[in-house]
Design a protein around this motif. Sequence first.
Motif, PDB file in Angstrom:
ATOM      1  N   LEU A 133       0.581  -1.048   0.006  1.00 52.95           N
ATOM      2  CA  LEU A 133      -0.232  -0.080  -0.328  1.00 52.95           C
ATOM      3  C   LEU A 133       1.042   1.276  -0.014  1.00 52.95           C
ATOM      4  N   LYS A 134       2.165   1.581   0.593  1.00 47.65           N
ATOM      5  CA  LYS A 134       2.487   2.610   0.311  1.00 47.65           C
ATOM      6  C   LYS A 134       3.034   2.644  -0.847  1.00 47.65           C
ATOM      7  N   LEU A 135       3.499   1.482  -1.948  1.00 46.51           N
ATOM      8  CA  LEU A 135       3.844   1.935  -3.002  1.00 46.51           C
ATOM      9  C   LEU A 135       3.243   2.657  -3.357  1.00 46.51           C
ATOM     10  N   GLY A 136       1.553   1.706  -3.823  1.00 50.02           N
ATOM     11  CA  GLY A 136       0.437   2.508  -4.386  1.00 50.02           C
ATOM     12  C   GLY A 136       0.254   3.702  -3.901  1.00 50.02           C
ATOM     13  N   LEU A 137       0.227   4.446  -2.576  1.00 50.19           N
ATOM     14  CA  LEU A 137      -0.269   5.471  -2.641  1.00 50.19           C
ATOM     15  C   LEU A 137       0.664   6.768  -2.640  1.00 50.19           C
ATOM     16  N   SER A 138       2.469   6.119  -2.584  1.00 50.77           N
ATOM     17  CA  SER A 138       3.119   6.949  -2.575  1.00 50.77           C
ATOM     18  C   SER A 138       4.722   7.095  -3.681  1.00 50.77           C
ATOM     19  N   GLY A 183       1.057  11.191  10.327  1.00 52.37           N
ATOM     20  CA  GLY A 183       1.148  12.058   9.443  1.00 52.37           C
ATOM     21  C   GLY A 183       2.307  12.603   8.885  1.00 52.37           C
ATOM     22  N   SER A 184       3.567  11.633   8.632  1.00 50.53           N
ATOM     23  CA  SER A 184       4.420  11.175   8.086  1.00 50.53           C
ATOM     24  C   SER A 184       4.143  10.527   6.600  1.00 50.53           C
ATOM     25  N   ALA A 192      -2.715   8.284   1.805  1.00 51.45           N
ATOM     26  CA  ALA A 192      -3.645   8.272   1.257  1.00 51.45           C
ATOM     27  C   ALA A 192      -4.690   9.520   1.399  1.00 51.45           C
ATOM     28  N   LYS A 193      -4.857  10.379   2.382  1.00 48.01           N
ATOM     29  CA  LYS A 193      -5.544  12.199   2.195  1.00 48.01           C
ATOM     30  C   LYS A 193      -4.738  12.531   1.159  1.00 48.01           C
ATOM     31  N   ARG A 194      -4.043  12.679   1.475  1.00 50.87           N
ATOM     32  CA  ARG A 194      -2.564  13.288   0.969  1.00 50.87           C
ATOM     33  C   ARG A 194      -2.769  12.753  -1.074  1.00 50.87           C
ATOM     34  N   LEU A 195      -2.059  11.439  -1.207  1.00 52.97           N
ATOM     35  CA  LEU A 195      -2.567  11.867  -2.433  1.00 52.97           C
ATOM     36  C   LEU A 195      -3.737  11.563  -3.295  1.00 52.97           C
ATOM     37  N   LEU A 202      -5.000   7.963  -8.256  1.00 55.78           N
ATOM     38  CA  LEU A 202      -5.027   6.948  -7.845  1.00 55.78           C
ATOM     39  C   LEU A 202      -4.766   5.112  -8.066  1.00 55.78           C
ATOM     40  N   PRO A 203      -4.482   4.496  -7.317  1.00 55.25           N
ATOM     41  CA  PRO A 203      -4.393   3.153  -7.307  1.00 55.25           C
ATOM     42  C   PRO A 203      -5.911   2.202  -7.507  1.00 55.25           C
ATOM     43  N   LYS A 204      -5.226   0.934  -8.071  1.00 53.74           N
ATOM     44  CA  LYS A 204      -7.048   0.603  -7.142  1.00 53.74           C
ATOM     45  C   LYS A 204      -5.942  -0.728  -6.322  1.00 53.74           C
ATOM     46  N   ILE A 205      -7.030  -0.625  -5.103  1.00 56.47           N
ATOM     47  CA  ILE A 205      -6.669  -1.195  -3.896  1.00 56.47           C
ATOM     48  C   ILE A 205      -7.420  -2.236  -3.544  1.00 56.47           C
TER      49      ILE A 205
END
Length: 266
Positions: A133-138, A183-184, A192-195, A202-205
């Motif tokens: 999820l980190k890779l998907g979101l970041s 928050g980091s 997820a909020k920042r993206l 957005l990625p599909k999850i």
Amino acid sequence: MALLHVDFFSDVLGMCMQMDVILPQQTNGQIGMEGKGVPGKIPTLYLLHGMSDDHTIWQRRTSIERYVSDLGIAVVMPTTHLAWYTDMAWGNRYFAFISKELPEICRSFFANLSDRREDTFVAGLSMGGYGALKLGLSASETFGMAASLSGGLDVASICKNITEEEEKHYWQGIFGPLERVEGSTNDLFAEAKRLKESGKPLPKIYMWCGTEDFLYDHNVRMKEHLTKLSYDLTYEESPGDHQWKYWDEKIQSVLEWIVKNRNNGI
């Protein structure tokens, strides 16, 4: 299918690394398994391990090679040690390695791998679920789909509840001061909020967790958070705890989800 054991050097980490790679192969004569070739560029799944494991574990605990044999998908299974797929506070830059350098290395070694976001997926279990999820979101510009099985998704809450000094040293080495994790960029809820607010793709999850898993609450909170933010989320839960008999089953669901969404366009 072809199975390759690859030793290579990472400039980002400054050391030799390992990965197992499954590549599609058109075959007709294998007993009990039919291999599917790919006429164009090959879609790729980066498959991540959990805390106690390494790049060999998906081969040893599941039938991942058999599961992808007729899908025409390559699978890259890297080792990433115990760094939680992050650029460590006191250590190596594992997120830079796996989000940018590793795909570039794989595409240079295997020229038929697609470099399209729509053909690049990531999945993992436990610590690897967090990493996926980190890779998907970041790194959503690279990964079009991300799947977590029994993911340790709320590292801020993990860090808040650590009391043993020896444990603190480990987690601080990864995330830095534990009170600053929330928050980091390592906080998936914040990412997820920042993206979502950034306007980037957005990625599909996909998420699954067993209802008896000690990380179940993490997954429920993340499901509610992503739903509130209107992510394209497929969430499943069923009886089960934190063990391979469930992940062997659910990685097959992840593959079905990838194929379905890729065929429908992402």
